[in-house]
Design an enzyme around this catalytic site. Structure first.
Site, PDB file in Angstrom:
ATOM      1  N   ASN A 214      -6.675  -4.840   7.989  1.00  0.00           N
ATOM      2  CA  ASN A 214      -6.385  -5.295   6.636  1.00  0.00           C
ATOM      3  C   ASN A 214      -7.460  -6.292   6.256  1.00  0.00           C
ATOM      4  OD1 ASN A 214      -5.245  -6.097   4.197  1.00  0.00           O
ATOM      5  ND2 ASN A 214      -3.834  -7.537   5.182  1.00  0.00           N
TER       6      ASN A 214
ATOM      7  N   GLY B 149       0.827  -1.196   0.000  1.00  0.00           N
ATOM      8  CA  GLY B 149       0.000   0.000   0.000  1.00  0.00           C
ATOM      9  C   GLY B 149       0.858   1.241   0.000  1.00  0.00           C
TER      10      GLY B 149
ATOM     11  N   CYS C  87     -12.669  -9.658  -6.343  1.00  0.00           N
ATOM     12  CA  CYS C  87     -12.424 -10.162  -4.991  1.00  0.00           C
ATOM     13  C   CYS C  87     -13.092  -9.233  -3.991  1.00  0.00           C
ATOM     14  CB  CYS C  87     -10.925 -10.207  -4.719  1.00  0.00           C
ATOM     15  SG  CYS C  87     -10.545 -10.443  -2.983  1.00  0.00           S
TER      16      CYS C  87
ATOM     17  N   CYS D 183      -5.696 -16.694   1.230  1.00  0.00           N
ATOM     18  CA  CYS D 183      -5.819 -16.118  -0.115  1.00  0.00           C
ATOM     19  C   CYS D 183      -4.669 -16.569  -1.014  1.00  0.00           C
ATOM     20  CB  CYS D 183      -5.823 -14.598  -0.003  1.00  0.00           C
ATOM     21  SG  CYS D 183      -5.665 -13.758  -1.575  1.00  0.00           S
TER      22      CYS D 183
END
Ligand code: 5GP
Ligand code: MG
Length: 449
Positions: free
Chosen positions: A102, A28, A387, A238
């Site tokens: 997150n 990020g 997603c 994930c």
């Protein structure tokens, strides 16, 4: 996608948090923030920009105390307001609280509406603020009970670190969708971070991953964090962390990210065995295609070459509102090695195709630079579904694999051939000892409201 960190029990807490955030900058680049706790007060600094710009020595001097939490925000379509930077801080009945998050909560709109109906006011567009309200409205005397009851109402992918004046609460959702690891800092105290690559810079030793459904409580009264299993685990981490997001030197849930990417490249090479196409070299799209290309080259015996050079000074925060700007950005970032590729047949590997902008531009660039053939290989399956578990993928309509078949994409990007990794090869590459969150590839939205 974001990065979070918690440092507990170290007098340089905010400095260590900023170092950890620096090593997780890839998760990020839009905004960053740190809250520290000192003498019963929480101090917060957050701003748009990179970690190295926001956390000057003066800023870190202000963030005193032996515990700190921090966050890097991933740029999303809207929501680039400073108000959407984290940590989210509030004062409520039990004192002061600060939260980093997150993930993505899929029932955030329902919860927010319910809260607004009852008179709550919101300052940000972030789902994290819901949790603050739920905690503040609860009447339990202990913060941990309030957190538990707030989480009972919260559905989605999440890793939270919640800091009060004297404690830290770390929670990973029952599916363990987003990564979160625990380490011991050699100079004292603990670190919890989205990725283990943060541990090296603060000189911490990896202990273990936070378990799916687990809450860790850090309290000055205890030598070690207390572990509470809040929810029955249903582990589904994930797969896209391994494909793209994580740094290759991180270990997520026991799996080295670099190795998994190398395996993905090997699987692509195995599938090409026996094909009539011949290539002179394997060329990665830097940086994300490099480990897979190394795996492909090792498996196929065809040499790996840096046929594309990446300019590392392209601002990550470069605004890209239009497709035109995105095209320019690809050209600014990647350049062909003309002398190396002229007249050659190339096997080009990237980690993923999302909109198809990058791959189309790369094929064109390589052909213009004299490449005879460009065979494109993608080290992940076709991304057909958005997603909702914490990755900011575009809408369905923007996903090229949602609109086009493989053959149509091959034509569209003007590649001489195009192959993807199968879902089976992807899970084999990461490790078939568990299930993964694969919704971007197969549309299995297993987290239900
Ligand atoms: P496309 O141009 O097809 O939209 O994007 C493909 C490229 O974007 C690949 O090089 C891949 O490494 C990178 N990529 C994949 N997922 C993401 C993401 O979620 N965010 C960003 N910024 N890049 C991504
Ligand atoms: Mg890339």
């Amino acid at each position: 996608m974001c990065a979070i960190v918690g440092i507990f029990g170290n007098e340089k807490a905010s400095r260590l948090a900023s170092l950890a955030l620096f090593s997780m900058q890839h998760r990020g680049q839009e905004a960053t923030g740190i809250s520290s706790s000192c003498d019963g007060k929480i101090h917060t600094i957050k701003n748009r920009g990179l970690v190295s710009d926001v956390f000057t020595n003066e800023a870190l001097d202000y963030l005193k105390g032996n515990m700190a939490i921090g966050h890097n925000r991933y740029s999303t379509a809207g929501g680039d307001s400073i108000l959407d930077a984290q940590p989210v801080f509030a004062k409520y009945k039990l004192g002061e609280i600060s939260i980093v998050h997150n993930g993505n909560l899929i029932n955030k709109d329902e919860i927010r509406e319910e809260l607004i109906d009852k008179g709550a006011i919101f300052q940000t567009g972030m789902d994290t603020e819901n949790l603050i309200h739920l905690i503040a409205k609860n009447s339990k005397n202990r913060l941990r009970d309030r957190i538990k009851e707030a989480l009972d109402k919260t559905i989605g992918a999440y890793c939270f670190i919640i800091q009060s004046r004297s404690k830290q609460f770390v929670i990973r959702d029952r599916y363990g969708i987003r990564p979160l690891s625990l380490g011991k800092i050699k100079s004292g105290g603990y670190i919890v971070a989205s990725e283990t690559c943060a541990f090296d810079l603060v000189d911490a030793e990896y202990i273990r991953d936070v378990k799916p459904g687990e809450m860790l409580v850090f309290d000055e009264k205890n030598e070690e964090p207390e572990s509470i299993q809040l929810y029955e685990p249903e582990f589904r981490p994930c797969a896209f962390e391994y494909v793209y997001f994580a740094r290759p030197d991180s270990v997520i849930d026991g799996k080295n990210v670099y190795r998994t990417r190398e395996n993905m490249g090997r699987a692509l090479a195995k599938n090409d065995k026996g094909s009539t196409i011949s290539y002179d070299m394997v060329v990665p799209v830097p940086d994300s295609g490099v480990p897979a290309a190394l795996g492909y080259a090792a498996e196929s015996g065809i040499p790996f070459e840096y046929g594309i050079i990446r300019n590392h000074y392209v601002g990550r925060t470069f605004i890209e509102p239009t497709q035109e700007m995105r095209n320019l950005k690809v050209r600014m970032k990647l350049s062909p090695m003309k002398s190396l590729i002229a007249g050659k047949s190339l096997l080009v590997i990237d980690d993923s195709i999302v909109r198809g902008t990058t791959s189309k531009r790369i094929v064109k660039m390589l052909k213009e630079a004299g490449a005879k053939e460009v065979h494109f290989r993608v080290a992940s399956p076709e991304i057909k579904f958005p997603c909702f578990y914490g990755i900011d993928t575009p809408t369905k309509e923007e996903l090229i694999s949602h609109r086009m078949t493989k053959e149509e994409i091959e034509k569209y990007i003007e590649a001489d051939s195009l192959e993807y990794l199968s879902i089976e090869d992807l899970t084999d590459s990461i490790g078939n000892d568990r299930d993964y969150a694969l919704e971007s590839f197969n549309g299995d939205y297993f987290v239900k409201k």
